[in-house]
Design an enzyme around this catalytic site. Structure first.
Site, short mmCIF file in Angstrom:
data_model
loop_
_atom_site.label_atom_id
_atom_site.label_comp_id
_atom_site.label_asym_id
_atom_site.label_seq_id
_atom_site.Cartn_x
_atom_site.Cartn_y
_atom_site.Cartn_z
N GLU A 280 28.10 29.33 78.51
CA GLU A 280 27.64 30.49 79.28
C GLU A 280 28.79 31.09 80.09
OE1 GLU A 280 24.53 29.79 82.19
OE2 GLU A 280 24.59 31.86 82.88
N ARG B 132 44.67 64.47 82.82
CA ARG B 132 44.45 65.17 84.10
C ARG B 132 45.79 65.55 84.75
NH1 ARG B 132 40.16 67.44 87.06
NH2 ARG B 132 40.44 67.04 89.29
#
Ligand SMILES: Cc1cc2nc3c(=O)[nH]c(=O)nc-3n(C[C@H](O)[C@H](O)[C@H](O)COP(=O)(O)OP(=O)(O)OC[C@H]3O[C@@H](n4cnc5c(N)ncnc54)[C@H](O)[C@@H]3O)c2cc1C
Length: 375
Positions: free
Chosen positions: A236, A262
């Site tokens: 996990e 940008r």
């Protein structure tokens, strides 16, 4: 890192599936707070649910590295969906498989491997999380050999959708694992618990009120729950670290593209030194988390433990992903804070990995305990 040709093929398959099937639905499920159960069935058809289950029992017979690859790739587009997948494929299926006996596998595996019946795992309780060995849900054995469960689990991923749950309870004060079907009398589920991120998966409480569990649904041995729990927590932790890699990779890609396009003060953002620092530091962290997680994954299997390594991988990767998502928001400015580029979602989602499956403090505590015990 030991990635084989088989791993590379798996990565290509999952990457293609993620781009065509996972990406287009991700924002909608984040907004609606719903788990895409049909998409889970598609993963079942690809054989990705039983990824760690041997071929003879209907699985893909792959290893922890393969599981890491799937979690990384899915999380590039939809960490919430990947969390629901993790709860099903690792917390239920993998845990169940390695703790179960042949007759239990025959009964339940065919249903869960397709994704038609969804599984969950109940360890955490309202009063007990990190201090898990203090869990308060009880199991009592009846004269006929069945068990009666009483108690409450909380924060259970897939709780609302699941048809079957792997539950830890104390039988004579010893942690024991049970497989509990939703239809068993005395088993109910709370409404969904709202949360900050990972909204494409759901969670709820699981409530047991004199819930009768047949004797044959004892998973492993009476008192053997800790072994199942600790073994499964390792894979996990790797799955969660892998999810952090996927989120971080996405955020780096977004910020690099945006900084190239940008313009401010007559040049692209990427030409500003302070922006280069966000990008450069994020890339270095991404490469470090990838190297650590895949290196540790290569050492973990159902019969090979690496508690120290998996704690370290999740401790490092979780915080790195959150920092990288934060950097991506900063590089995108106002656009980063809004939902269009989705980095705000990855920031919300990344925070969970610092808590779920073990908090940062739990990893720090366990690492220190293991290191000091070696002296
Ligand atoms: C989205 C989400 C999904 C989840 N899914 C599941 C699931 O499917 N199944 C399941 O069983 N659980 C699940 N959990 C529960 C999760 O694993 C727990 O939240 C986590 O283990 C922490 O437990 P807690 O929340 O009770 O915090 P607590 O244990 O109460 O801790 C609170 C704080 O105190 C700190 N702390 C506690 N003990 C110590 C100590 N000894 N030293 C220093 N600091 C300490 C913790 O690190 C934390 O910062 C989920 C949680 C979330 C948020």
């Amino acid at each position: 890192m030991s990635e084989t040709e088989e791993h590379e093929l798996l990565r290509q398959t999952v990457r293609q599936f993620t781009a065509t099937r996972v990406e287009p639905q991700a924002m909608e499920h984040d907004e609606s707070g719903t788990f895409n159960t049909k998409l889970l069935i598609e993963l079942g058809k690809l054989g990705l649910i039983g990824i760690t289950v041997p071929e003879g029992d209907g699985g893909a017979n792959l290893d922890a590295t393969a599981s890491v690859i799937v979690h990384e790739e899915l999380s590039y587009s939809d960490p919430g969906f990947a969390l629901g997948y993790l709860a099903h494929a690792l917390l239920f299926v993998n845990n169940f498989y390695w703790a179960g006996n042949p007759s239990q596998r025959r009964k339940y595996l065919p249903k869960v491997l397709t994704g038609e019946v969804i599984g969950c795992m109940g360890m955490t309780e309202p009063s007990v999380g990190t201090d898990v060995l203090g869990l308060q849900t009880t199991a009592r054995k009846t004269g006929g050999g069945d068990y009666v469960l009483n108690g409450r689990k909380t924060f259970i991923t897939n709780g609302p959708e699941s048809g079957i749950a792997l539950i830890y309870a104390k039988l004579d004060n010893r942690i024991t694992t049970f497989v509990v079907e939703k239809a068993f009398p005395g088993f109910s589920v709370s409404p969904k618990i709202p949360k900050v991120g990972m909204r494409a998966s759901t969670m709820s409480e699981l409530i047991f009120e004199d819930c009768v569990v047949p004797a044959e649904n004892l998973l492993g041995t009476e008192g053997g729950g800790i072994t199942n729990m600790m073994r499964n927590l390792e894979i996990e932790r790797l799955g969660l670290a892998a999810m952090s890699i996927g989120m971080a990779r996405r955020c780096v890609d977004v910020m690099v593209k945006y900084a190239t396009e940008r313009q401010t003060f007559g040049k692209s953002l990427a030409d500003h030194g302070q922006i280069q620092r966000y990008i450069g530091d994020s890339y270095a962290k991404l490469e470090a988390m990838r190297a650590l997680t895949y290196n540790v994954a290569a050492t973990v299997g159902p019969h090979h433990r690496n508690r120290l390594g998996t704690d370290a991988a999740k401790l490092f990767a979780s915080t790195a992903a959150k920092e990288i998502a934060d950097a991506a928001i900063q590089v995108l400015g106002g656009y980063g804070y809004c939902s269009e580029y989705r980095v705000e979602q990855f920031w919300r989602d990344a925070k969970l990995i610092e808590i779920g499956g073990g908090t940062l403090e739990a990893h720090q505590k366990n690492i220190t305990r293991d290191l000091t015990a070696q002296r």
